[in-house]
Design a protein around this motif. Structure first.
Motif, short mmCIF file in Angstrom:
data_model
loop_
_atom_site.label_atom_id
_atom_site.label_comp_id
_atom_site.label_asym_id
_atom_site.label_seq_id
_atom_site.Cartn_x
_atom_site.Cartn_y
_atom_site.Cartn_z
N MET A 61 -33.17 -30.44 -9.43
CA MET A 61 -33.38 -31.44 -8.36
C MET A 61 -32.66 -31.05 -7.06
SD MET A 61 -31.25 -34.77 -9.64
CE MET A 61 -29.76 -34.64 -10.63
N GLU A 85 -21.61 -34.09 2.34
CA GLU A 85 -22.83 -34.37 1.60
C GLU A 85 -22.52 -35.35 0.48
OE1 GLU A 85 -24.77 -30.97 -0.27
OE2 GLU A 85 -23.31 -30.90 -1.88
N TYR A 89 -24.96 -32.11 -7.06
CA TYR A 89 -25.66 -31.59 -8.25
C TYR A 89 -25.13 -30.22 -8.67
CZ TYR A 89 -29.35 -30.68 -11.64
OH TYR A 89 -30.02 -30.37 -12.79
C1 LIG Z 1 -30.64 -35.11 -6.01
S1 LIG Z 1 -29.11 -34.63 -6.67
C2 LIG Z 1 -28.35 -33.78 -5.33
C3 LIG Z 1 -29.00 -32.46 -5.01
C4 LIG Z 1 -28.22 -31.61 -4.02
N1 LIG Z 1 -27.87 -32.33 -2.82
C5 LIG Z 1 -29.03 -30.40 -3.65
O1 LIG Z 1 -29.96 -30.56 -2.84
O2 LIG Z 1 -28.75 -29.31 -4.11
C6 LIG Z 1 -28.21 -36.13 -6.71
C7 LIG Z 1 -26.78 -35.98 -7.19
O3 LIG Z 1 -26.06 -37.15 -6.80
C8 LIG Z 1 -25.09 -37.45 -7.77
N2 LIG Z 1 -24.71 -38.85 -7.57
C9 LIG Z 1 -25.42 -39.97 -7.88
N3 LIG Z 1 -24.75 -41.06 -7.49
C10 LIG Z 1 -23.60 -40.66 -6.93
C11 LIG Z 1 -22.50 -41.30 -6.33
N4 LIG Z 1 -22.45 -42.63 -6.23
N5 LIG Z 1 -21.50 -40.56 -5.85
C12 LIG Z 1 -21.54 -39.20 -5.90
N6 LIG Z 1 -22.56 -38.52 -6.47
C13 LIG Z 1 -23.57 -39.23 -6.97
C14 LIG Z 1 -25.81 -37.14 -9.09
O4 LIG Z 1 -24.87 -36.91 -10.12
C15 LIG Z 1 -26.60 -35.89 -8.71
O5 LIG Z 1 -25.88 -34.73 -9.02
#
Ligand SMILES: C[S@@+](CC[C@H](N)C(=O)[O-])C[C@H]1O[C@@H](n2cnc3c(N)ncnc32)[C@H](O)[C@@H]1O
Length: 285
Positions: A61, A85, A89
């Motif tokens: 993702m 950011e 992930y």
């Molecule tokens: C779509 S992925 C990020 C992809 C990354 N930005 C990339 O493009 O390579 C979303 C990530 O957000 C994290 N996440 C979800 N809720 C969060 C929160 N409240 N605080 C920090 N991280 C969070 C999840 O664990 C996941 O790894």
């Protein structure tokens, strides 16, 4: 609408598409590559190895090349000293944007990731890419991490923020940053996935006028956690995870003026999506 090159498409997104062991499998895949010595110290080659896994093994993702370019162009234009950011992930966006920030003369890229295992994967790949001088991986929930970085004086201002985590938290985290004066006139926001899966409450907030935001803030609307448009289950789960009352009720700063626009693009699978680019252009008194 721009064109998507199908040859670059990632594997299709499955029913269960993360946290099933593929993140550690990715590390083994990269570190076992025959050209690992050439990959060391090269952000571009680490990204190419991640893309190769996403195309030939399993969906990841990640923001991907197409939407990634939109944000890289923005970095080249804004030249942020500090970029944050939300949601790291396995480190794809972090390596792509952290490298662009360094090239643009920036000093610090904070990657906020809630899952400690994912955080460890990011750190390993950031180290492999040779970007550990610029990138700091912060493990924990984004709101708590923002508050902690602010309290410790490590984060004083956000020049550019990439929002790519839990969709209902885009607005609540932005409001927290506004209230702490981390986001001020001059700050720029890039929000991923505003088409797929979409984020109507966030788009409404950043596209509202100061008068509209003041009216909402006065009526107390939007102060009780995430918007119901995400569905009851999601909203309740999010509210349950939030321990800090202050963060839940953050009013933000409705006086900030935003100029916001959607840039259409594609997910790395080829599915249409978009990035919302929002510039804070002033503050009304
Ligand atoms: C779509 S992925 C990020 C992809 C990354 N930005 C990339 O493009 O390579 C979303 C990530 O957000 C994290 N996440 C979800 N809720 C969060 C929160 N409240 N605080 C920090 N991280 C969070 C999840 O664990 C996941 O790894």
């Amino acid at each position: 609408m721009p064109h998507f090159d199908q040859k670059k498409a990632y594997a299709e997104q499955e029913e269960v598409f993360f946290d099933d062991g593929r993140e550690i499998e990715l590390l083994h895949y990269i570190y076992n590559k025959p050209d690992i010595d050439e990959i060391r110290g090269s952000p571009e080659r680490v990204l190419a190895a991640i893309d190769e896994y996403g195309r030939t093994k399993k969906y990841l993702m990640n923001v991907g090349e197409d939407k990634g370019k939109i944000v890289c162009d923005l970095i080249a234009e804004v030249k942020p000293e500090t970029m944050v950011e939300l949601g790291g992930y396995i480190g794809y966006s972090c390596i792509l944007f952290g490298n662009a920030v360094r090239k643009a003369g920036g000093k610090r890229y904070f990657s906020l990731e809630r899952n400690p295992e994912f955080g460890a994967v990011i750190s390993s790949l950031v180290d492999l890419a040779g970007l550990d001088d610029v990138i700091k991986v912060v493990v924990g929930s984004s709101d708590a991490s923002i508050q902690r970085l602010y309290d410790s004086g490590k984060l004083k201002h956000i020049d550019l923020m990439f929002l790519d985590h839990y969709k209902p938290a885009y607005t609540t985290d932005l409001k927290l940053c506004e209230e702490l004066k981390l986001v001020t006139p001059g700050s720029v926001l890039a929000a991923d996935n505003v088409i797929k899966p979409g984020n109507p409450p966030y788009l409404e907030y950043v596209r509202s006028t100061v008068a509209e935001k003041r009216k909402k803030a006065e009526s107390g609307d939007g102060e009780n956690g995430p918007d119901a448009r995400f569905g009851d289950r999601t909203a309740k789960q999010y509210a349950k995870r939030q321990g800090d009352e202050k963060l839940k009720t953050s009013k933000g700063n409705p006086n900030l003026v935003y100029e916001s626009k959607l840039v259409n693009s594609y997910e790395p699978t080829g599915v249409p999506d978009g990035v919302e680019i929002t510039r804070c252009t002033g503050e009304e008194t």
